[in-house]
Write an enzyme that holds these catalytic residues in place. Structure first.
Site, PDB file in Angstrom:
ATOM      1  N   CYS A  97      38.532  37.666  35.974  1.00 33.82           N
ATOM      2  CA  CYS A  97      39.841  38.231  36.345  1.00 33.82           C
ATOM      3  C   CYS A  97      40.534  38.819  35.124  1.00 33.82           C
ATOM      4  CB  CYS A  97      40.732  37.159  36.972  1.00 33.82           C
ATOM      5  SG  CYS A  97      40.036  36.433  38.461  1.00 33.82           S
ATOM      6  N   THR A  98      40.504  38.100  34.017  1.00 33.10           N
ATOM      7  CA  THR A  98      41.134  38.585  32.799  1.00 33.10           C
ATOM      8  C   THR A  98      40.460  39.869  32.330  1.00 33.10           C
ATOM      9  OG1 THR A  98      41.833  36.367  32.177  1.00 33.10           O
ATOM     10  CG2 THR A  98      41.708  38.007  30.400  1.00 33.10           C
TER      11      THR A  98
END
Length: 160
Positions: free
Chosen positions: A48-49
């Site tokens: 996600c990051t």
């Protein structure tokens, strides 16, 4: 997975969620400009990051077509605020915290077993109609370059 994901050519389900500052953000308030809605499983998680950092690094592709970016997970607004501050995200991170995953369910991207959003992206045109969608399997990052191509097609700005 709860609900059915809106299909291309269908109006996007409206919603209102708090952003990382606790301010209400309503999808329909952005009618008149394209919107990218990015569902992601959890703040501070690896894939996600990486995906959201690609959005941050490639911000010009969104700004050039006056596009709003709304990133949504089931994390609280407090976690979203800490995540945005830690990573330097200046776009809205929305908290689909309570009722838990309600918006992700309406978009057909809620994983009931693990209580999280899947990696789903929906790009709407200025009229709020879904023009692009992708839902990736668990553990598989999305291709952010696809967003640029979809936005270029939606806005008629040509190939990026």
């Amino acid at each position: 997975m709860g609900g059915t994901a809106p299909t291309v050519g269908e109006g996007a389900p409206d919603f209102e969620l708090p952003n990382q500052y606790g301010e209400p953000v309503r999808l329909s308030s952005f009618l008149g400009r394209p919107v990218v809605v990015i569902f992601f499983p959890f703040a501070f998680s690896g894939i996600c990051t990486g995906e959201l950092c690609e959005v941050r690094e490639g911000w010009d592709a969104f700004a050039d077509v006056d596009c709003e970016v709304l990133a949504i997970s089931v994390d609280s607004k407090f976690a979203q605020r800490a995540y945005a501050a830690a990573e330097g995200y200046e776009f809205s991170l929305l908290a689909d915290f309570w009722p838990h995953g309600e918006v992700a369910r309406r978009y057909g991207v809620f994983d009931e077993r693990d209580g999280m959003a899947l990696r789903g992206t929906f790009i709407m045109d200025a009229e709020g109609v879904v023009r692009y969608r992708v839902i990736n399997p668990r553990g598989q990052a999305r291709d952010i370059a696809e967003y640029r191509r979809a936005l270029a097609q939606i806005t008629g700005t040509g190939a990026p």
